[in-house]
Design an enzyme around this catalytic site. Structure first.
Site, PDB file in Angstrom:
ATOM      1  CB  CYS A  76      -0.807  -0.032   0.754  1.00  0.00           C
ATOM      2  SG  CYS A  76      -0.302   0.135   2.439  1.00  0.00           S
ATOM      3  N   GLY A  77       0.465   2.236   0.161  1.00  0.00           N
ATOM      4  CA  GLY A  77       1.001   3.577   0.299  1.00  0.00           C
ATOM      5  C   GLY A  77       2.359   2.970   1.132  1.00  0.00           C
TER       6      GLY A  77
END
Length: 312
Positions: A76-77
């Protein structure tokens, strides 16, 4: 270290949130070309918690093949969100790694079986090096935390019992309900209304648009295939249910404490294997659109469970 890892072969499940899809595609391509990886199953992209849950479920539920070690990779980020949600599944040991040393340490010390990566902070080239180290490092191996020297005997003795102790942590009697828990307090004194189109179901809407409700179904009840205008999150309070997401061709077995997000418009079918209660929240108002009748749903579920039983 290399000699103990050379004979290992891996099956890896990978997923990411939509913001880092290109990073996920790059690491999947790298893993598929890796000499020790027999198979990579790309589960695609979803919300970060759903992507992490999909990988975690597959890691712990894949049939054991002595020739293959099952692992997972989630992105994810930041790498933090997918780590949090993957670790909600007993038997999953997920670690966010930002360096090769992180990967070597967590494999040596934690027997990490799910690697979490940050799409914002870790470029694909670095992610590939991290994944290589993560695959090559056995549990108990010398690592930066040990000064790259063999672990002392007392640490080795700890490692000998650690896997069994870690696996046992979710076991034991369920904790008593927390009198301060908002959901438990909400449950007290609730007057339920029957779900007319789904026999065996009752619910109580506690807030409208966005909608929250407390729902319960009797064991054996079935929700025929249906969809909603809005996506919904649910948390199982107690019981056991099986969900078929017909849009994504996925199945989920949910028990106490499990979380599931179903996107807007996804057609899904449900069977309750035990008396089950859960808390659910829709992104908008409550609605439901049936795609089949109850008899058709029951026949489809019986056929699917019959195939599953014959495979065991």
């Amino acid at each position: 270290m290399a000699s103990s890892a050379d004979n290992r072969r891996f099956k890896i499940f990978a997923a990411a949130d939509g913001f880092v899809e290109q990073h996920k595609d790059a690491i999947v391509a790298h893993l598929r070309a890796h000499s020790s990886v027999a198979e990579v199953v790309d589960l695609g992209v979803d919300k970060y918690y759903s992507a992490a849950a999909a990988v975690a479920r597959n890691v712990i539920s894949s049939s054991s093949d002595p020739a293959l070690e099952v692992r997972g990779v989630v992105l994810c980020g930041t790498g933090a969100g997918v780590t949090i949600f993957a670790n909600k599944y007993p038997g999953v040991y997920a670690t966010h790694c930002s360096s090769v040393a992180d990967a070597v340490n967590t494999r040596s010390i934690n027997a990490c079986n799910v690697l979490a990566l940050s799409g914002m902070a870790t470029p694909p080239e670095t992610a590939a090096l991290i994944a290589d180290a993560w695959l090559a490092t056995p549990f108990r191996a010398p690592c930066p935390a040990s000064g790259d020297a063999p672990w002392p005997e007392e640490v080795q003795q700890f490692f000998d019992v650690a896997p069994q102790e870690m696996a046992a942590i979710p076991e034991g009697p369920a904790p008593a309900p927390d009198p301060n828990c908002a959901i438990c307090c909400l449950r007290k004194g609730v007057e339920f209304e029957p779900v007319d189109m789904m026999p065996g179901g009752e619910m109580r809407v506690v807030r409208q648009s966005p909608t929250s409700a407390y729902v319960r179904f009797k064991a054996g009840s079935v929700e025929p295939a249906h969809r909603h205008t809005f996506g919904h999150d649910l948390v199982v309070i107690k019981g056991k249910k099986k969900v078929w997401n017909l849009t994504k061709n996925e199945k989920y077995d949910l028990v106490d404490g499990d979380f599931l997000f179903t996107p807007a418009g996804d057609v899904h079918r449900v069977k309750y294997l035990e008396d089950t209660e859960f808390f659910i929240r829709w992104d908008g108002h409550w609605d439901i659109f049936l795609q089949e009748d109850l008899e058709t749903a029951c026949n489809a579920i019986d056929a699917d469970l019959g195939v599953a039983d014959s495979d065991k």
